[in-house]
Design a protein around this motif. Sequence first.
Motif, mmCIF file in Angstrom:
data_model
loop_
_atom_site.group_PDB
_atom_site.id
_atom_site.type_symbol
_atom_site.label_atom_id
_atom_site.label_comp_id
_atom_site.label_asym_id
_atom_site.label_seq_id
_atom_site.Cartn_x
_atom_site.Cartn_y
_atom_site.Cartn_z
ATOM 1 N N ARG A 134 0.838 -1.201 0.000
ATOM 2 C CA ARG A 134 0.000 0.000 0.000
ATOM 3 C C ARG A 134 0.876 1.256 0.000
ATOM 4 N NH1 ARG A 134 -4.407 2.722 -1.251
ATOM 5 N NH2 ARG A 134 -2.643 3.460 -2.445
ATOM 6 N N LYS A 135 1.905 1.274 0.852
ATOM 7 C CA LYS A 135 2.790 2.434 0.946
ATOM 8 C C LYS A 135 3.632 2.603 -0.316
ATOM 9 C CE LYS A 135 3.227 2.551 5.993
ATOM 10 N NZ LYS A 135 4.145 2.368 7.151
ATOM 11 N N SER B 248 1.463 4.194 -2.987
ATOM 12 C CA SER B 248 1.249 5.613 -2.682
ATOM 13 C C SER B 248 2.493 6.426 -3.017
ATOM 14 C CB SER B 248 0.889 5.786 -1.211
ATOM 15 O OG SER B 248 -0.356 5.181 -0.911
ATOM 16 N N LYS C 242 -2.070 3.132 -8.411
ATOM 17 C CA LYS C 242 -3.107 2.402 -7.686
ATOM 18 C C LYS C 242 -2.572 1.063 -7.204
ATOM 19 C CE LYS C 242 -6.974 4.416 -10.281
ATOM 20 N NZ LYS C 242 -8.096 4.123 -11.202
#
Length: 224
Positions: free
Chosen positions: A178-179, A182, A187
């Motif tokens: 996820r990091k 980002s 995505k």
Amino acid sequence: MAGTVVFDLDGTLADTSGDLVGAANACFRARGLGDLLDPVEDALIAFHGGRAMLRAGYGRMDADTLLPPGAEDEDYYRLLDNYADKIAEHTRLYPGVEAALDRLAEAGHRLAVCTNKPEGLAETLLREMGIRDRFAAMIGADTLPVRKPDPRPYQAAVEQAGGQVQRSFLVGDTETDRKTASAAGVKVALIAFGPEGEAISRLAPEALLESFDDLPDLARDWLG
């Protein structure tokens, strides 16, 4: 115009937890501690890496048990050796992986792997699983001086595959993924069938992947 789909490896393409936990437990047994981790109950810990497993095991030792200085570093390298010896004894691809990779390739998408597993071990595992030739690029933990969630390994994977970062996305299973997404400005789709199940939604990914059967349609929606 097709894009690039980048995959994490452990806990995303394959359930490697059994072999990872086995490698850690071999380290604990060598110190006379027995098997401190459970291959099922501690699967999520396994997907956070070798040192995470060692620290979790140490935390379960008897209070009066002391480790010598440098024990974690010594055990980490022993763990890697143990793992290399039995890298695919219990490991299995998740259902639908190969079919999804085929459909993505047929749609013209480039495929890459970006993992925090050491590059040599990742290459070996992908070959053992019979899918190394599906990927145009493979970036491991030690390919560059940095690793995920730094965005540079992800960027390198996309570029090595001949793609463009702005036309790519990541498929993963942890907060690190996820990091990473980002930081790279892309995505992320997190799998909802790993150890955390639907609870992975707490990381607010752009998509939850209920099955690899759903990935080609997601790639069409996101990449065209």
